[in-house]
Design a protein around this motif. Structure first.
Motif, mmCIF file in Angstrom:
data_model
loop_
_atom_site.group_PDB
_atom_site.id
_atom_site.type_symbol
_atom_site.label_atom_id
_atom_site.label_comp_id
_atom_site.label_asym_id
_atom_site.label_seq_id
_atom_site.Cartn_x
_atom_site.Cartn_y
_atom_site.Cartn_z
ATOM 1 N N ASP A 102 0.736 -1.168 -0.129
ATOM 2 C CA ASP A 102 0.003 -0.048 0.155
ATOM 3 C C ASP A 102 0.879 1.451 -0.099
ATOM 4 O O ASP A 102 2.331 1.019 -0.116
ATOM 5 C CB ASP A 102 -1.032 0.031 0.971
ATOM 6 N N CYS A 103 0.440 2.458 -0.011
ATOM 7 C CA CYS A 103 0.986 3.628 -0.174
ATOM 8 C C CYS A 103 2.281 3.832 0.909
ATOM 9 O O CYS A 103 3.231 3.922 0.582
ATOM 10 C CB CYS A 103 0.318 4.841 -0.100
ATOM 11 N N SER A 104 1.932 3.499 2.156
ATOM 12 C CA SER A 104 3.010 3.793 3.193
ATOM 13 C C SER A 104 3.956 2.516 3.210
ATOM 14 O O SER A 104 5.110 2.751 3.278
ATOM 15 C CB SER A 104 2.173 3.766 4.601
ATOM 16 N N GLY A 105 3.440 1.206 2.744
ATOM 17 C CA GLY A 105 4.387 0.198 2.833
ATOM 18 C C GLY A 105 5.338 0.375 1.793
ATOM 19 O O GLY A 105 6.710 -0.073 1.917
ATOM 20 N N LEU A 106 4.850 0.947 0.549
ATOM 21 C CA LEU A 106 5.871 1.071 -0.348
ATOM 22 C C LEU A 106 7.121 2.185 -0.091
ATOM 23 O O LEU A 106 7.942 2.002 -0.387
ATOM 24 C CB LEU A 106 4.984 1.448 -1.776
ATOM 25 N N VAL A 107 6.513 3.430 0.598
ATOM 26 C CA VAL A 107 7.411 4.245 0.944
ATOM 27 C C VAL A 107 8.581 3.606 2.042
ATOM 28 O O VAL A 107 9.792 3.984 1.862
ATOM 29 C CB VAL A 107 6.844 5.557 1.640
ATOM 30 N N ARG A 108 8.048 2.887 2.839
ATOM 31 C CA ARG A 108 9.010 2.266 3.589
ATOM 32 C C ARG A 108 9.734 1.304 2.875
ATOM 33 O O ARG A 108 11.127 1.264 3.350
ATOM 34 C CB ARG A 108 8.153 1.355 4.845
ATOM 35 N N ALA A 109 9.513 0.490 2.044
ATOM 36 C CA ALA A 109 10.240 -0.336 1.394
ATOM 37 C C ALA A 109 11.430 0.515 0.464
ATOM 38 O O ALA A 109 12.510 0.030 0.410
ATOM 39 C CB ALA A 109 9.351 -1.238 0.071
ATOM 40 N N CYS A 110 10.917 1.670 -0.146
ATOM 41 C CA CYS A 110 12.012 2.285 -0.786
ATOM 42 C C CYS A 110 12.926 2.894 0.175
ATOM 43 O O CYS A 110 14.240 2.924 -0.399
ATOM 44 C CB CYS A 110 11.274 3.580 -1.474
ATOM 45 N N ILE A 111 12.696 3.142 1.444
ATOM 46 C CA ILE A 111 13.632 3.841 2.443
ATOM 47 C C ILE A 111 14.769 2.497 2.802
ATOM 48 O O ILE A 111 15.849 2.729 2.778
ATOM 49 C CB ILE A 111 12.888 4.092 3.549
ATOM 50 N N LYS A 112 14.083 1.274 2.830
ATOM 51 C CA LYS A 112 14.753 0.120 2.993
ATOM 52 C C LYS A 112 15.617 -0.175 1.964
ATOM 53 O O LYS A 112 16.998 -0.480 2.275
ATOM 54 C CB LYS A 112 13.765 -1.089 3.347
ATOM 55 N N GLN A 113 15.367 -0.029 0.646
ATOM 56 C CA GLN A 113 16.163 -0.487 -0.378
ATOM 57 C C GLN A 113 17.229 0.576 -0.564
ATOM 58 O O GLN A 113 18.311 0.189 -1.144
ATOM 59 C CB GLN A 113 15.118 -0.148 -1.524
ATOM 60 N N CYS A 114 17.273 1.607 0.147
ATOM 61 C CA CYS A 114 18.409 2.809 0.092
ATOM 62 C C CYS A 114 19.289 2.335 1.285
ATOM 63 O O CYS A 114 20.198 3.191 1.519
ATOM 64 C CB CYS A 114 17.762 4.172 0.330
ATOM 65 N N GLY A 115 19.073 1.389 2.145
ATOM 66 C CA GLY A 115 19.850 0.960 3.232
ATOM 67 C C GLY A 115 19.707 1.379 4.676
ATOM 68 O O GLY A 115 20.170 1.369 5.473
ATOM 69 N N HIS A 116 18.307 1.769 4.685
ATOM 70 C CA HIS A 116 17.580 2.212 5.971
ATOM 71 C C HIS A 116 16.476 1.443 6.454
ATOM 72 O O HIS A 116 15.456 2.340 6.355
ATOM 73 C CB HIS A 116 17.413 3.654 6.062
ATOM 74 N N PRO A 117 16.549 0.505 6.894
ATOM 75 C CA PRO A 117 15.335 -0.285 7.064
ATOM 76 C C PRO A 117 14.701 0.486 8.575
ATOM 77 O O PRO A 117 15.619 0.593 9.550
ATOM 78 C CB PRO A 117 15.719 -1.693 7.691
ATOM 79 N N ILE A 118 13.536 0.970 8.647
ATOM 80 C CA ILE A 118 13.101 1.326 9.878
ATOM 81 C C ILE A 118 11.660 0.774 10.171
ATOM 82 O O ILE A 118 11.007 0.047 9.354
ATOM 83 C CB ILE A 118 12.662 2.835 9.337
ATOM 84 N N SER A 119 11.112 0.899 11.439
ATOM 85 C CA SER A 119 9.988 0.496 11.877
ATOM 86 C C SER A 119 8.657 0.819 11.078
ATOM 87 O O SER A 119 9.026 1.848 10.331
ATOM 88 C CB SER A 119 9.854 0.797 13.345
ATOM 89 N N ASP A 120 7.919 -0.048 11.280
ATOM 90 C CA ASP A 120 6.589 0.101 10.391
ATOM 91 C C ASP A 120 5.872 1.464 10.551
ATOM 92 O O ASP A 120 5.885 1.744 11.805
ATOM 93 C CB ASP A 120 5.818 -1.024 10.547
ATOM 94 N N PHE A 121 4.955 1.912 9.811
ATOM 95 C CA PHE A 121 4.257 3.001 10.122
ATOM 96 C C PHE A 121 3.027 3.176 8.926
ATOM 97 O O PHE A 121 2.841 2.254 8.041
ATOM 98 C CB PHE A 121 5.114 4.487 9.815
ATOM 99 N N ASN A 122 1.914 3.834 9.373
ATOM 100 C CA ASN A 122 0.904 4.060 8.243
ATOM 101 C C ASN A 122 0.846 5.526 8.108
ATOM 102 O O ASN A 122 1.900 6.478 8.737
ATOM 103 C CB ASN A 122 -0.467 3.577 8.844
ATOM 104 N N THR A 123 0.034 6.218 7.350
ATOM 105 C CA THR A 123 0.070 7.578 7.296
ATOM 106 C C THR A 123 -0.138 8.201 8.266
ATOM 107 O O THR A 123 -0.093 9.700 8.334
ATOM 108 C CB THR A 123 -0.943 7.824 5.984
ATOM 109 N N THR A 124 -0.815 7.733 9.241
ATOM 110 C CA THR A 124 -0.925 8.491 10.483
ATOM 111 C C THR A 124 0.120 9.068 11.381
ATOM 112 O O THR A 124 0.450 9.913 11.878
ATOM 113 C CB THR A 124 -2.398 7.836 11.302
#
Length: 249
Positions: A102-124
């Motif tokens: 979904d939208c927030s999951g994809l942003v998180r996936a892109c951040i991880k792909q850049c070498g920065h895995p971070i905790s889960d979040f939603n748009t809130t």
């Protein structure tokens, strides 16, 4: 040219849950963008809930983030489904396995792909989590022309999130500020190391001040001009909002 943003938008039925795995709607245009898919790019628009900008502190990270979202948008293996929102995070934005996000999951996936895995979040919770990661500054949105490549935009309340991928200001690495950032408000008449920090940051944003540590008329004029240009209260007082904006631009 319009600023281009990328995001996970909806499934092939225009819904947010269900549908076939993978992107059933993908259609690449002559410019190399997918503008029809479940995960795709589109012209920037002002969201009815209002945008907040999460700006990567590092220019290289910002450019990589935009690239990763562009890759995700043309990957026909990534579709939309809120019930399988961690698929792209698990398999990667260049996945060869059909999956969903979904939208927030994809942003998180892109951040991880850049070498920065971070905790889960939603748009809130996104703005809070991204700022807490230390990788982003929160910046008020004023107008499209202020957007930069790699900016993450999230709505002010639960809604949507995107990444700026094209036709925006290019990010360059700022010179390292050699002076200590102040922790209290600065105003006309202030003196010291904190004023040198301020003058250095203003010069990085286009001012032409002598870095002398004295908050005089020239510095006051530059501060007010900066505040007006970036949607801040133009009172000439440099508090936390102005300092955060200076660091992010």
């Amino acid at each position: 040219m319009a600023v281009i943003i990328g995001s996970a938008r909806h499934d092939e039925n225009g819904k947010y849950v269900g549908g076939a795995v993978g992107d059933s709607l993908q259609k690449i245009n002559s410019a190399g963008f997918d503008t029809k898919g479940e995960v795709s790019s589109q012209n920037f628009y002002v969201h009815s809930k209002g945008w907040v900008i999460l700006r990567p502190k590092d220019a290289n990270f910002a450019n990589a983030l935009a690239f990763c979202m562009a890759v995700a948008c043309i990957n026909e293996n990534i579709g939309y489904d809120q019930s399988n929102r961690l698929g792209a995070y698990k398999h990667g934005i260049d996945t060869k396995v059909k999956t969903e996000t979904d939208c927030s999951g994809l942003v998180r996936a892109c951040i991880k792909q850049c070498g920065h895995p971070i905790s889960d979040f939603n748009t809130t919770t996104e703005a809070k989590v991204l700022v807490a990661s230390g990788l982003f500054d929160k910046v008020a949105f004023t107008k499209a022309s202020d957007l930069c490549i790699g900016d993450v935009l999230v709505t002010k309340s639960k809604g949507h999130t995107v990444i700026v991928i094209a036709n925006a200001k290019a990010r360059t690495t700022k010179a390292q500020n050699p002076y200590a950032e102040p922790t209290s408000n600065l105003k006309k008449g202030s003196k010291g190391e904190g004023i040198k920090w301020l003058q250095f940051e203003l010069n990085e944003s286009g001012a032409n001040l002598t870095v002398d540590g004295i908050f005089g008329n020239g510095t006051l004029t530059a501060v007010k001009a900066y505040q007006r240009a970036h949607g801040l209260t133009a009172d000439g007082i440099v508090g936390v909002n102005t300092r955060n904006s200076l660091k992010a631009n």
